[in-house]
Design a protein around this motif. Structure first.
Motif, PDB file in Angstrom:
ATOM      1  N   MET A  81     -19.192  -7.444  12.087  1.00 36.10           N
ATOM      2  CA  MET A  81     -20.011  -6.289  12.498  1.00 36.10           C
ATOM      3  C   MET A  81     -19.345  -5.548  13.653  1.00 36.10           C
ATOM      4  N   LEU A  82     -18.829  -6.291  14.635  1.00 35.24           N
ATOM      5  CA  LEU A  82     -18.180  -5.677  15.799  1.00 35.24           C
ATOM      6  C   LEU A  82     -16.973  -4.843  15.374  1.00 35.24           C
ATOM      7  N   ILE A  83     -16.167  -5.394  14.475  1.00 39.67           N
ATOM      8  CA  ILE A  83     -14.976  -4.679  14.012  1.00 39.67           C
ATOM      9  C   ILE A  83     -15.373  -3.419  13.241  1.00 39.67           C
ATOM     10  N   ALA A  84     -16.405  -3.569  12.404  1.00 38.07           N
ATOM     11  CA  ALA A  84     -16.853  -2.413  11.611  1.00 38.07           C
ATOM     12  C   ALA A  84     -17.300  -1.269  12.526  1.00 38.07           C
ATOM     13  N   LEU A  85     -17.996  -1.607  13.631  1.00 36.66           N
ATOM     14  CA  LEU A  85     -18.505  -0.566  14.523  1.00 36.66           C
ATOM     15  C   LEU A  85     -17.408  -0.008  15.434  1.00 36.66           C
ATOM     16  N   SER A 213      -8.656   0.668  -0.413  1.00 35.68           N
ATOM     17  CA  SER A 213      -9.938   0.622   0.301  1.00 35.68           C
ATOM     18  C   SER A 213     -10.963  -0.191  -0.492  1.00 35.68           C
ATOM     19  N   PHE A 214     -10.963  -0.025  -1.823  1.00 33.25           N
ATOM     20  CA  PHE A 214     -11.875  -0.816  -2.659  1.00 33.25           C
ATOM     21  C   PHE A 214     -11.590  -2.305  -2.488  1.00 33.25           C
ATOM     22  N   LEU A 248     -23.856  -8.333   5.042  1.00 38.32           N
ATOM     23  CA  LEU A 248     -24.161  -7.224   4.136  1.00 38.32           C
ATOM     24  C   LEU A 248     -24.049  -5.882   4.869  1.00 38.32           C
ATOM     25  N   PHE A 249     -24.617  -5.850   6.094  1.00 34.18           N
ATOM     26  CA  PHE A 249     -24.583  -4.622   6.890  1.00 34.18           C
ATOM     27  C   PHE A 249     -23.146  -4.231   7.231  1.00 34.18           C
ATOM     28  N   ALA A 250     -22.342  -5.253   7.600  1.00 34.01           N
ATOM     29  CA  ALA A 250     -20.943  -4.981   7.964  1.00 34.01           C
ATOM     30  C   ALA A 250     -20.206  -4.367   6.778  1.00 34.01           C
ATOM     31  N   GLU A 251     -20.501  -4.867   5.563  1.00 36.66           N
ATOM     32  CA  GLU A 251     -19.841  -4.320   4.374  1.00 36.66           C
ATOM     33  C   GLU A 251     -20.195  -2.842   4.189  1.00 36.66           C
ATOM     34  N   TYR A 252     -21.473  -2.510   4.378  1.00 35.50           N
ATOM     35  CA  TYR A 252     -21.881  -1.115   4.180  1.00 35.50           C
ATOM     36  C   TYR A 252     -21.385  -0.218   5.316  1.00 35.50           C
ATOM     37  N   ILE A 253     -21.343  -0.745   6.557  1.00 31.00           N
ATOM     38  CA  ILE A 253     -20.785   0.051   7.662  1.00 31.00           C
ATOM     39  C   ILE A 253     -19.302   0.299   7.404  1.00 31.00           C
ATOM     40  N   ASN A 254     -18.598  -0.735   6.920  1.00 35.49           N
ATOM     41  CA  ASN A 254     -17.182  -0.568   6.596  1.00 35.49           C
ATOM     42  C   ASN A 254     -16.980   0.496   5.532  1.00 35.49           C
ATOM     43  N   MET A 255     -17.878   0.534   4.551  1.00 31.54           N
ATOM     44  CA  MET A 255     -17.768   1.549   3.504  1.00 31.54           C
ATOM     45  C   MET A 255     -17.970   2.953   4.105  1.00 31.54           C
ATOM     46  N   PHE A 256     -18.916   3.074   5.030  1.00 31.08           N
ATOM     47  CA  PHE A 256     -19.181   4.351   5.710  1.00 31.08           C
ATOM     48  C   PHE A 256     -17.948   4.781   6.517  1.00 31.08           C
TER      49      PHE A 256
END
Length: 348
Positions: A81-85, A213-214, A248-256
């Motif tokens: 999560m930290l890396i994604a943000l 990216s995928f 799950l959240f980290a995956e979607y933030i990464n996609m964003f």
């Protein structure tokens, strides 16, 4: 300073809110593909469904396996999560805003090695997955983590090589400078003002970058980190409640964030057609800034939709096919594209 702090808070809210509503959008796109309704009971158009899902995850039983490495097991989703943000800090989200007599660029950290920063931060994400799988003390989780990590490392090579072509062409690692260069005329044609997007100059690099990216996001057709018949749920098999929700959240933030990066590198970022003409005609800085932010968000939503569209359209690869594609096709093509770009840059 206050503007930067405010921007960090706003980006944090947008990333979390965006990730929550990406789950809603994913279900709606899946429903569209499968000719059904999708979320429709919780609020108008099912818009409250992400809140219901979040509440459900908070109240589910949260357990840690008996022989797990407890602290590593707990912090692994947090690392992701930290890396994604963190990656969103160097992305220019808009041109600039004029507030209280000062012009502020809409970017948390304007550094001249923005591309290197993103590649460096993204590569740390492997640790979150590997530690999560290993600390669970479950052989299926460990196998899932090894599979996901080797996939990410393999595709990072092709991704980095495809990025080198863009860097070589633009001559900078600064993302804002890359965006400004794309805000000029496409092939020198004044009618196509503000559309000198890299996707038109580097189509092969674009295809390679998006494909990588995928794989980096473990999205279908490359979602081999989880496989019910072989690996159960993959590296997060033993996770429950909000720890699973954080993955799950980290995956979607990464996609964003990936969509923001694709828009920045290949679709002109916050620039939009005729932006420079509007500036020359005297449209206010704040109006330009607001339109540029909206244009950028629109491009991100389009890229997110494409991620979902592909997921519900293409079948899953086998693991050997995935690795063969990465090492035997993607990397040689990226090197070829790099050589062609270098030749063109030297002789023009």
């Amino acid at each position: 300073m206050w503007f930067t702090v405010s921007l960090v808070v706003i980006l944090f809210i947008i990333c979390l809110g965006g990730a929550a509503y990406e789950t809603w959008m994913e279900r709606k796109v899946a429903a569209l593909m499968q000719d059904r309704f999708g979320p429709s009971r919780a609020g108008k158009f099912g818009l409250l469904q992400p809140l219901c899902d979040g509440g459900k995850l908070f109240f589910k039983e949260d357990f840690v396996p008996r022989n797990a490495e407890k602290w590593l097991f707990i912090i692994s989703p947090g690392i992701l999560m930290l890396i994604a943000l963190s990656t969103g800090a160097v992305i220019p989200w808009g041109k600039s805003l004029f507030i209280a007599g000062v012009s502020y660029p809409v970017q948390v950290a304007s550094i001249d090695v923005g591309v290197l920063y993103i590649m460096g931060i993204v590569s740390i994400g492997v640790y979150g997955i590997m530690l999560g799988g290993w600390s669970s003390n479950n052989k299926y989780s460990l196998l899932g983590a090894i599979r996901a990590s080797s996939q990410m490392i393999s595709y990072e090579l092709a991704m980095g090589l495809s990025l080198l072509s863009i860097i070589m062409m633009s001559g900078t690692l600064d993302l804002r400078v890359m965006v400004e260069e794309q805000a000029t005329n496409l092939y020198g044609i004044s009618f196509l003002n503000g559309m000198a997007w890299n996707v038109f100059y580097q189509p092969l690099a674009f295809i390679l970058f998006v494909t990588c990216s995928f794989a980096e996001l473990n999205r279908a057709p490359f979602d081999l980190a989880e496989c019910e018949s072989e690996l159960v749920g993959g590296y997060h098999t033993e996770y429950s409640s909000m720890k699973f929700g954080t993955f799950l959240f980290a995956e979607y933030i990464n996609m964003f964030i990936n969509s923001a990066l694709i828009s920045t590198l290949f679709f002109g970022g916050y620039s939009f057609p005729y932006m420079n003409k509007l500036v020359e005609n005297g449209l206010g800085e704040n109006w330009i800034g607001i339109i540029s932010i909206l244009a950028f968000l629109l491009k991100i939503v389009f890229c997110v939709f494409c991620f979902m569209w592909v997921r519900w359209t293409l079948p899953r690869f086998r693991y050997d096919q995935l690795m063969r594609l990465g090492w035997r096709i993607m990397i040689p093509l990226a090197i070829l594209n790099l050589l062609i770009t270098a030749t063109v840059v030297v002789f023009t």
